[in-house]
Structure formats: structure tokens, C-alpha cells
Design a protein around this motif. Structure first.
Motif, PDB file in Angstrom:
ATOM      1  N   PRO A  34       0.809  -1.238   0.000  1.00  0.00           N
ATOM      2  CA  PRO A  34       0.000   0.000   0.000  1.00  0.00           C
ATOM      3  C   PRO A  34       0.830   1.271   0.000  1.00  0.00           C
ATOM      4  O   PRO A  34       0.493   2.240  -0.687  1.00  0.00           O
ATOM      5  N   SER A  35       1.931   1.297   0.767  1.00  0.00           N
ATOM      6  CA  SER A  35       2.742   2.508   0.833  1.00  0.00           C
ATOM      7  C   SER A  35       3.372   2.812  -0.528  1.00  0.00           C
ATOM      8  O   SER A  35       3.379   3.964  -0.978  1.00  0.00           O
ATOM      9  N   LEU A  36       3.875   1.774  -1.198  1.00  0.00           N
ATOM     10  CA  LEU A  36       4.458   1.969  -2.524  1.00  0.00           C
ATOM     11  C   LEU A  36       3.388   2.405  -3.520  1.00  0.00           C
ATOM     12  O   LEU A  36       3.629   3.314  -4.336  1.00  0.00           O
ATOM     13  N   LEU A  37       2.221   1.798  -3.444  1.00  0.00           N
ATOM     14  CA  LEU A  37       1.140   2.172  -4.349  1.00  0.00           C
ATOM     15  C   LEU A  37       0.787   3.648  -4.177  1.00  0.00           C
ATOM     16  O   LEU A  37       0.601   4.375  -5.170  1.00  0.00           O
ATOM     17  N   ASN A  38       0.715   4.110  -2.937  1.00  0.00           N
ATOM     18  CA  ASN A  38       0.398   5.524  -2.693  1.00  0.00           C
ATOM     19  C   ASN A  38       1.482   6.438  -3.263  1.00  0.00           C
ATOM     20  O   ASN A  38       1.180   7.507  -3.818  1.00  0.00           O
ATOM     21  N   THR A  39       2.735   6.033  -3.137  1.00  0.00           N
ATOM     22  CA  THR A  39       3.836   6.826  -3.677  1.00  0.00           C
ATOM     23  C   THR A  39       3.756   6.909  -5.194  1.00  0.00           C
ATOM     24  O   THR A  39       3.891   7.991  -5.790  1.00  0.00           O
ATOM     25  N   LEU A  40       3.541   5.761  -5.833  1.00  0.00           N
ATOM     26  CA  LEU A  40       3.443   5.731  -7.294  1.00  0.00           C
ATOM     27  C   LEU A  40       2.255   6.554  -7.779  1.00  0.00           C
ATOM     28  O   LEU A  40       2.348   7.292  -8.775  1.00  0.00           O
ATOM     29  N   ALA A  41       1.134   6.425  -7.077  1.00  0.00           N
ATOM     30  CA  ALA A  41      -0.093   7.115  -7.494  1.00  0.00           C
ATOM     31  C   ALA A  41      -0.039   8.618  -7.243  1.00  0.00           C
ATOM     32  O   ALA A  41      -0.924   9.349  -7.703  1.00  0.00           O
ATOM     33  N   SER A  42       1.008   9.088  -6.555  1.00  0.00           N
ATOM     34  CA  SER A  42       1.141  10.531  -6.310  1.00  0.00           C
ATOM     35  C   SER A  42       1.840  11.250  -7.464  1.00  0.00           C
ATOM     36  O   SER A  42       2.038  12.473  -7.397  1.00  0.00           O
ATOM     37  N   HIS A  43       2.213  10.526  -8.517  1.00  0.00           N
ATOM     38  CA  HIS A  43       2.827  11.154  -9.691  1.00  0.00           C
ATOM     39  C   HIS A  43       1.918  12.264 -10.205  1.00  0.00           C
ATOM     40  O   HIS A  43       0.701  12.106 -10.292  1.00  0.00           O
ATOM     41  N   ASP A  44       2.511  13.382 -10.560  1.00  0.00           N
ATOM     42  CA  ASP A  44       1.737  14.548 -10.993  1.00  0.00           C
ATOM     43  C   ASP A  44       0.820  14.248 -12.170  1.00  0.00           C
ATOM     44  O   ASP A  44      -0.230  14.888 -12.324  1.00  0.00           O
ATOM     45  N   PHE A  45       1.210  13.295 -13.015  1.00  0.00           N
ATOM     46  CA  PHE A  45       0.412  13.025 -14.213  1.00  0.00           C
ATOM     47  C   PHE A  45      -1.023  12.650 -13.865  1.00  0.00           C
ATOM     48  O   PHE A  45      -1.968  13.040 -14.562  1.00  0.00           O
ATOM     49  N   PHE A  46      -1.202  11.897 -12.781  1.00  0.00           N
ATOM     50  CA  PHE A  46      -2.539  11.403 -12.452  1.00  0.00           C
ATOM     51  C   PHE A  46      -3.503  12.514 -12.065  1.00  0.00           C
ATOM     52  O   PHE A  46      -4.720  12.376 -12.246  1.00  0.00           O
ATOM     53  N   SER A  47      -2.999  13.609 -11.550  1.00  0.00           N
ATOM     54  CA  SER A  47      -3.882  14.712 -11.145  1.00  0.00           C
ATOM     55  C   SER A  47      -4.074  15.749 -12.251  1.00  0.00           C
ATOM     56  O   SER A  47      -4.881  16.668 -12.100  1.00  0.00           O
ATOM     57  N   MET A  48      -3.369  15.610 -13.357  1.00  0.00           N
ATOM     58  CA  MET A  48      -3.552  16.534 -14.479  1.00  0.00           C
ATOM     59  C   MET A  48      -4.918  16.333 -15.106  1.00  0.00           C
ATOM     60  O   MET A  48      -5.438  15.214 -15.160  1.00  0.00           O
ATOM     61  N   GLN A  49      -5.492  17.412 -15.604  1.00  0.00           N
ATOM     62  CA  GLN A  49      -6.776  17.323 -16.287  1.00  0.00           C
ATOM     63  C   GLN A  49      -6.550  17.023 -17.772  1.00  0.00           C
ATOM     64  O   GLN A  49      -5.589  17.490 -18.366  1.00  0.00           O
ATOM     65  N   PRO A  50      -7.447  16.234 -18.382  1.00  0.00           N
ATOM     66  CA  PRO A  50      -7.345  16.003 -19.830  1.00  0.00           C
ATOM     67  C   PRO A  50      -7.593  17.308 -20.588  1.00  0.00           C
ATOM     68  O   PRO A  50      -8.240  18.211 -20.045  1.00  0.00           O
ATOM     69  N   PRO A  51      -7.116  17.411 -21.835  1.00  0.00           N
ATOM     70  CA  PRO A  51      -6.396  16.370 -22.578  1.00  0.00           C
ATOM     71  C   PRO A  51      -4.963  16.198 -22.082  1.00  0.00           C
ATOM     72  O   PRO A  51      -4.298  17.177 -21.736  1.00  0.00           O
ATOM     73  N   LYS A  52      -4.515  14.953 -22.066  1.00  0.00           N
ATOM     74  CA  LYS A  52      -3.145  14.673 -21.645  1.00  0.00           C
ATOM     75  C   LYS A  52      -2.681  13.370 -22.278  1.00  0.00           C
ATOM     76  O   LYS A  52      -3.493  12.494 -22.610  1.00  0.00           O
ATOM     77  N   SER A  53      -1.378  13.254 -22.448  1.00  0.00           N
ATOM     78  CA  SER A  53      -0.793  12.046 -23.003  1.00  0.00           C
ATOM     79  C   SER A  53       0.515  11.775 -22.283  1.00  0.00           C
ATOM     80  O   SER A  53       1.122  12.678 -21.693  1.00  0.00           O
ATOM     81  N   ALA A  54       0.957  10.520 -22.331  1.00  0.00           N
ATOM     82  CA  ALA A  54       2.132  10.115 -21.559  1.00  0.00           C
ATOM     83  C   ALA A  54       2.968   9.133 -22.358  1.00  0.00           C
ATOM     84  O   ALA A  54       2.553   8.606 -23.395  1.00  0.00           O
ATOM     85  N   GLY A  55       4.162   8.869 -21.843  1.00  0.00           N
ATOM     86  CA  GLY A  55       5.066   7.908 -22.454  1.00  0.00           C
ATOM     87  C   GLY A  55       6.163   7.553 -21.470  1.00  0.00           C
ATOM     88  O   GLY A  55       6.026   7.745 -20.256  1.00  0.00           O
ATOM     89  N   ARG A  56       7.288   7.070 -22.006  1.00  0.00           N
ATOM     90  CA  ARG A  56       8.414   6.723 -21.145  1.00  0.00           C
ATOM     91  C   ARG A  56       9.025   7.963 -20.490  1.00  0.00           C
ATOM     92  O   ARG A  56       9.796   7.828 -19.536  1.00  0.00           O
ATOM     93  N   GLU A  57       8.699   9.138 -21.015  1.00  0.00           N
ATOM     94  CA  GLU A  57       9.208  10.353 -20.387  1.00  0.00           C
ATOM     95  C   GLU A  57       8.687  10.488 -18.952  1.00  0.00           C
ATOM     96  O   GLU A  57       9.395  10.979 -18.067  1.00  0.00           O
ATOM     97  N   GLN A  58       7.445  10.058 -18.708  1.00  0.00           N
ATOM     98  CA  GLN A  58       6.851  10.147 -17.376  1.00  0.00           C
ATOM     99  C   GLN A  58       7.044   8.856 -16.569  1.00  0.00           C
ATOM    100  O   GLN A  58       7.329   8.915 -15.367  1.00  0.00           O
ATOM    101  N   PHE A  59       6.863   7.718 -17.214  1.00  0.00           N
ATOM    102  CA  PHE A  59       6.855   6.443 -16.498  1.00  0.00           C
ATOM    103  C   PHE A  59       7.973   5.551 -17.023  1.00  0.00           C
ATOM    104  O   PHE A  59       7.898   5.038 -18.134  1.00  0.00           O
ATOM    105  N   ASN A  60       9.004   5.380 -16.202  1.00  0.00           N
ATOM    106  CA  ASN A  60      10.182   4.631 -16.613  1.00  0.00           C
ATOM    107  C   ASN A  60      10.834   4.005 -15.387  1.00  0.00           C
ATOM    108  O   ASN A  60      10.447   4.263 -14.246  1.00  0.00           O
ATOM    109  N   MET A  61      11.846   3.177 -15.622  1.00  0.00           N
ATOM    110  CA  MET A  61      12.477   2.455 -14.520  1.00  0.00           C
ATOM    111  C   MET A  61      13.228   3.382 -13.571  1.00  0.00           C
ATOM    112  O   MET A  61      13.291   3.111 -12.360  1.00  0.00           O
TER     113      MET A  61
END
Length: 366
Positions: free
Chosen positions: A221-248
Motif C-alpha cells: 500500500p505505501s508503494l502504491l500511494n507513492t506511485l499514485a502521487s505522480h503529478d500526471f494522475f492529477s492533471m486534467q485532460p487532454p493529456k498524453s504520456a510515455g516513457r518520459e513520465q513512467f520509466n524504470m
């Protein structure tokens, strides 16, 4: 008169390989009927070179040009396989709709790069090629993505049922299809991208078949909360993503280093499912039906997680609507190429944020 045949080519963010679909268009099926398919996996060295060029490095222009040539040769070979299977000569194909391989998606900086030497592909295949679909939308102020929602609307909208189509490739995106009014859509977060990279690192597998490894782990749960706090998730559409946002590199920054690898995989699966479910609840709350396509549609554990996260909605596969979940994007780029040939727009401005509808793609004659 020969039927209007168009080939769609798709190689997505997951970097697994090439999907090719032969689509026949007719007045009875304006969104097209998928007749034949062919798949070619990327050799390991090509996949590694494509991964490497996502990151700024030495001699990028030369490396990118060489990769574009190599992709064109691979696409041409896949098309040859497809046409042999279909027993149709190249002369009967109106066009190839080629997405190319995305290696940099920066609509914020006014560009998106999908590698392919379209001229070489036209030369090798003997077929007109339509490529570079995203640039025109970006020029009009849009994100250049996602583009497949226009096809979703053409092929799967219903006059009375409120549907959402979810495509889970490397990135997950959704299309809201109300029975009346404007459609909308956007990227909602990582799809298979992080799960694929994590299992590759720890087990040497390209993907977690059916989510079996994820199901051996426990949600953190703690890791999930950290991952879900990425700014992208709170952005309003229209929006698009790629490896620039989500990567190792981003994932590793979120880890303590003490997590069991299978627990991280279980948490990444929960991240994908939860982001999709929250996006639907937030932006498509009256939707009754959710249909899933893309590689994630064949991940049984992920599908069960989606159904668990949306118990009051029907959740199924796009197969149920007559559109093969495995080949939807190849089908879509054949349809987008057909739109270009007909002089019709291929973007949905409510999805991409462009100022106006645009005819997409550049045409490379055979």
C-alpha cells in the motif's frame, strides 16, 4: 473494382514487435473489417537500441536514422508475410498506415518522434505509405495522442449504451463514448510498460504472461500511494504520456530497495488497474460498459483487478463488439490512413486538445 484494402502497422510503447493488419473497407463496414494479420517480434538487439535512444546520448541523429531504416526493412518483411498469407498482391493495397516507433513524445515542446523511413518502406513494399500521424495535430496545438479514439467512435459507439473503450498497451488510454454528444479520451497512466520492464529485469521475461508472477506477490500500500502521487494522475485532460513520465528510473526512486520483486509487480498491476478505474469514475461516471483492448486485455490478473475495481460496470473485451482486442491498433491505423486518403480528419479535438480537426499523416508514394 478491387475492394479498398489498407494495411495498418503498429509498434507500440511496449517495444515487443510489429502488428500488421489487412483491413477491407466497404459501404457496409466503413470502419473496416480485419481480414488477415501478421506479427513479428523485435530482435533483442533492436529492442535494446530502441530503448537506448529514448535517452539523450551521443550521435543521436545517425543512430535514429539507422534505426528508422532498420524498422522500415522489418515493416516491409512483415507486410510481405501478411500479403503472402492473404494471397493479395501489393498492387491491390491502397496504402499502408504506419504509426512508426515512438522514441520521444514531447507535445509540450511541440514535437513527437515516431521512427520509420517511410520512403524506404514505400520502396521496399511497392505500396503508398502514410506516416507521421501525430505532427499535424501537435501543430494545431494538440497532444498528438491518443489518436485511436476516433476509430473507437467509428467502430464501437452505441446509440443507447454509454461505453468506455480502454486500450492497455505500454501506456493505458481510454475513450469515453456516450450515446449522444461529444466523445472524449486521454492517456490515463502506465499500462504494461512498467510491469514489462520489471519482469524483464528480474526474470528475463519480456512480459508477465497472464499476470501469473504478479499474483504471487502482495500489494504494497505505501508503494502504491507513492506511485499514485505522480503529478500526471492529477492533471486534467487532454493529456498524453510515455516513457518520459513512467520509466524504470522513476520507479527505482520510489522504492526503498527492500521490497520483494514479486510484491513490486503486484503493486504495479494495481497501479495500472486503479488508475484506469479512477479515470473512468472521475471523467466517465455514467458509463455502463467498459471494453478493454491491447496487450493488457490478455492479462487475466489485470482483467480481474479491473473488474474488482469497477464492480458496478460491465467489463469485457472489445472482442465482444467485433473488434479483435489484439489487433485493434493495427486496424485503427489502417482506418486513419483511409481517412487521410479520403481527405477526412483523423483527430478528435476533445481528446487531443487541438484547435481544430486535422487531416493527419504525410503521404509517401510508392
Amino acid at each position: 473494382m478491387n475492394p479498398p484494402y489498407v494495411i495498418g502497422l503498429m509498434s507500440g510503447t511496449s517495444l515487443d514487435g510489429i502488428d500488421a493488419g489487412l483491413v477491407e473497407f466497404s459501404p457496409a463496414r466503413p470502419s473496416g473489417q480485419l481480414l488477415h494479420t501478421a506479427y513479428a517480434s523485435y530482435p533483442d538487439d533492436l529492442r535494446q537500441q530502441l530503448l537506448a535512444i529514448h535517452i539523450t546520448g551521443a550521435d543521436e541523429l545517425h543512430r535514429a536514422a539507422q534505426l528508422a531504416n532498420r524498422l522500415a526493412e522489418a515493416y516491409a518483411q512483415t507486410i510481405s508475410t501478411l500479403l503472402c498469407k492473404a494471397k493479395i498482391p501489393p498492387q491491390q493495397i491502397q496504402a499502408i498506415g504506419c504509426h512508426g516507433q515512438t522514441v520521444r513524445h514531447r507535445p509540450d515542446a511541440g514535437y513527437s518522434v515516431q521512427l520509420v523511413n517511410a520512403s524506404l518502406l514505400a520502396e521496399r513494399s511497392g505500396i503508398r505509405v502514410i506516416a507521421d500521424f501525430r505532427s499535424r495535430d501537435i501543430a494545431a496545438g494538440g497532444q498528438g495522442a491518443p489518436l485511436v479514439p476516433a476509430f473507437h467512435a467509428a467502430a464501437m459507439r452505441h446509440r443507447s449504451a454509454h461505453r468506455v473503450i480502454v486500450n492497455i498497451g505500454g501506456i493505458a488510454n481510454l475513450t469515453d463514448l456516450p450515446p449522444a454528444g461529444k466523445i472524449s479520451g486521454f492517456d490515463c497512466g502506465p499500462g504494461n510498460l512498467l510491469m514489462d520492464a520489471w519482469i524483464q529485469q528480474h526474470l528475463g521475461e519480456r512480459y508477465d504472461r497472464n499476470g501469473t508472477w504478479a499474483e504471487t506477490g502482495q500489494l504494497l500500500p505505501s508503494l502504491l500511494n507513492t506511485l499514485a502521487s505522480h503529478d500526471f494522475f492529477s492533471m486534467q485532460p487532454p493529456k498524453s504520456a510515455g516513457r518520459e513520465q513512467f520509466n524504470m528510473d522513476w520507479l527505482k526512486l520510489c522504492l526503498s530497495g527492500n521490497e520483494a520483486p514479486e510484491d513490486v509487480q503486484a503493486t504495479l498491476l494495481a497501479l495500472t488497474a486503479g488508475a484506469i478505474a479512477r479515470a473512468i469514475e472521475t471523467h466517465c461516471s455514467s458509463a455502463e460498459e467498459v471494453y478493454v483492448c491491447g496487450g493488457g486485455a490478455r492479462n487475466g490478473a489485470l482483467m480481474r483487478a479491473l473488474k474488482g475495481a469497477m464492480p458496478n460496470r460491465l467489463v469485457g473485451l472489445s472482442d465482444n463488439l467485433g473488434v479483435d482486442a489484439d489487433w485493434l491498433e493495427a486496424h485503427a491505423f489502417a482506418w486513419l490512413a483511409r481517412q487521410t486518403l479520403l481527405g477526412l480528419p483523423g483527430n478528435v479535438i476533445e481528446v487531443t486538445g487541438a484547435r481544430h480537426p486535422c487531416i493527419l499523416g504525410a503521404i509517401y508514394p510508392a
